[in-house]
Enzyme design. Structure first.
Site, short mmCIF file in Angstrom:
data_model
loop_
_atom_site.label_atom_id
_atom_site.label_comp_id
_atom_site.label_asym_id
_atom_site.label_seq_id
_atom_site.Cartn_x
_atom_site.Cartn_y
_atom_site.Cartn_z
N LYS A 52 -6.82 7.30 -8.21
CA LYS A 52 -5.62 6.36 -7.88
C LYS A 52 -6.09 5.10 -7.20
CE LYS A 52 -1.69 7.31 -6.22
NZ LYS A 52 -0.42 7.81 -5.27
N MET A 68 -2.11 -3.74 -0.01
CA MET A 68 -2.05 -3.65 -1.67
C MET A 68 -1.17 -4.87 -2.02
SD MET A 68 -1.01 0.37 -2.11
CE MET A 68 0.48 0.13 -1.30
N ASP A 73 -9.16 10.50 -4.21
CA ASP A 73 -8.80 9.21 -5.18
C ASP A 73 -10.08 8.44 -5.21
OD1 ASP A 73 -6.22 9.81 -5.05
OD2 ASP A 73 -5.51 8.66 -3.21
#
Length: 517
Positions: A65, A179, A43
């Site tokens: 990602k 996040m 990632d």
């Protein structure tokens, strides 16, 4: 079932967490898998410090990602894992943090199960506890809170983000939002409307556990404004709870001698970890990017000839070593020939040994030999001058070193009338790792790397070749000696030179220039 799949030619997939960034938080098992995997699917948030541990020959697939920016859709990532495993490969799916903590690892396992691909899950250190710890915040404290709760602040595909704020407030625990930076204001509003006090301590922690970590501490009333003023960017986590008030008193990461600093080392892979470990022990983050590699010269007729003659030419002979790699290569060559040192020492001449510096002398010591001569200044020219003074007239000098050895060693020996045989044991080759060029180049351009360390002119040349196209004038070069610094200056680098040409000298220089921030 796994044996049947192996017979069918299937490989295996490991879903492993790489932790939040600090290489010291990488689990032992994941570190081993990085060395052994045939292909690594990784990632965007894996730190450069960890990525550069991937062997050059390993196939690398960047799926990128990241919150709000998926280079490769999740469904395609799952297809990649299945595809590579069906080729019979050992596949490492390297994910930031822990693969099962908002890492969508469950979805990838579902795909593997459907296709009957054998797999293992290797838990990683999750950012929800590690990042607060590096920011001086214990997520629980017996006197303040007995629970913590991890919530995703990331929106669903349809843009919705359902969080039961009243339930969270009633829990009276530490709230950790991952996040959630894009929705910080919405999170604050939801908690306040659910009855949480404006005075409740809160924190936003950016790039936690890395050299560039930052933290903003406040309350629900002002945390959004403070984060905006500080221009905090993802990756960052949001904490809400009484324990946030401990941050100032409990801070420790930045207090380390090299806390908040990041360096790039360029030594060959077999030597790089020595300096890297020292700097990490002092709190720095270290990216290991070998700029050169060494290749043994084989077959080696010159070495065979030198072995036959050594110990047979006069009363005194000298064996000279100019690097730990040379020492290692010398004894490796002896082992290949099923010879030991008695073959040389039991002949007519008295054999003496010279080493260019303390590291080379230490390598000899590990092999059971003590150097008779180590110059005070660790460079080839000084070694040549000192040896010319100490060797008996007419002595034979055999130098065991790299094919591209310094030309400054031999002239003083010839001037003294000594017989010199210069034997190349290995050659130095440029090592280019294209996979990390763009990432590391961007970090250098943005000032995220404080300095690059060079231990030879060869490492400078290799680095310049590997990072071709970069503006080198902005690079702070920490050099082991003046010859190395001269090479760095050719490319416009700003140089600092260690007072003593050794790892100790480089460490001392780095501490003087970059320590105690």
């Amino acid at each position: 079932m796994e044996k049947e799949l192996e017979q069918a030619g299937f490989g295996k997939v490991w879903l492993a967490g790489a932790g939040p960034g600090d290489i010291g938080l990488l689990t032992v098992k994941t570190a081993q898998l990085i060395k052994e995997a045939d292909v690594i699917v990784y990632d965007a948030l894996i730190s450069a410090e960890i990525l550069t541990q991937i062997p050059a020959q390993t196939e690398k697939i960047h799926v990128g990602k990241r919150s709000g920016n998926h280079l490769v859709p999740q469904e395609e990532i799952s297809r990649i894992l299945v595809r590579e495993a069906k080729k019979g490969k050992k596949v490492l799916r390297l994910k930031g943090g822990d693969p099962f903590v908002f890492g969508r690892g469950g979805e990838e396992v579902e795909a593997l199960v459907r296709e009957q691909i054998p797999f293992e899950v290797v838990p990683g250190v999750t950012s929800c506890t590690a990042v607060p710890a590096y920011g001086g915040i214990p997520v629980t404290h017996r006197d303040w809170t007995s629970s913590f709760h991890v919530i995703t602040g990331h929106a669903r595909k349809d843009g919705s983000c359902r969080i039961d704020f009243p339930s969270l407030v009633r829990l009276d625990g530490t709230l950790i939002f991952l996040m959630g930076m894009a929705r910080l204001g919405w999170i604050v509003k939801g908690l306040l409307e659910a009855g949480m006090k404006e005075s409740m301590p809160a924190a936003v922690l950016e790039k936690g556990t890395t050299a560039k970590q930052r933290r903003v501490i406040g309350t629900l009333q002002d945390i959004e404004k403070k984060a905006r003023q500080a221009e905090i960017q993802p990756p960052a986590i949001i904490l809400v709870g009484a324990v946030c008030s401990f941050s100032s008193a409990f801070t420790w990461a930045e207090k380390r001698s090299l806390g908040g600093r990041q360096f790039l080392t360029t030594r060959p892979v077999q030597n790089s970890s020595i300096l890297a470990k020292r700097l990490r022990d002092l709190g720095a983050q270290v990216i290991e990017l070998p700029a050169i590699r060494t290749e043994e010269i084989s077959p080696n007729e010159a070495f065979d000839c030198a072995l036959q003659k050594t110990g047979t030419r006069g009363d005194e002979e000298w064996m000279v070593f100019t690097s730990p790699v040379g020492v290692s290569a010398f004894f490796a060559q002896l082992r290949k020939r099923k010879m030991d040192i008695r073959t040389l020492l039991c002949r007519r001449s008295q054999i003496k040994i010279a080493a260019i510096g303390s590291a080379t002398a230490a390598a000899l010591c590990e092999a059971g030999f003590f150097a008779d001569l180590v110059p005070k200044m660790y460079n080839a020219e000084e070694l040549g001058r000192m040896l010319a003074k100490q060797a008996k007239p007419g002595s034979h000098i055999t130098i065991f070193r790299a094919k591209e050895g310094s030309p400054l060693l031999v002239p003083p020996l010839h001037e003294a009338g000594l017989f010199v045989e210069d034997v190349a044991l290995y050659r130095t080759c440029i090592q280019k790792e294209e996979a990390w060029k763009e990432k590391i180049g961007s970090m250098l351009e943005n000032g995220e790397i404080d300095a690059v360390t060079f231990t030879s002119a060869s490492t400078v040349k290799g680095f310049v070749k590997a990072m071709e196209g970069l503006s080198f004038s902005r690079i702070q070069a920490v050099c082991i000696g003046e010859q190395t610094a001269q090479e760095a200056r050719k490319y416009g680098m700003q140089t600092e030179v260690a007072a003593v040409a050794s790892m100790d000298g480089m460490e001392e220089l780095i501490l003087q220039k970059y320590g105690g921030r």
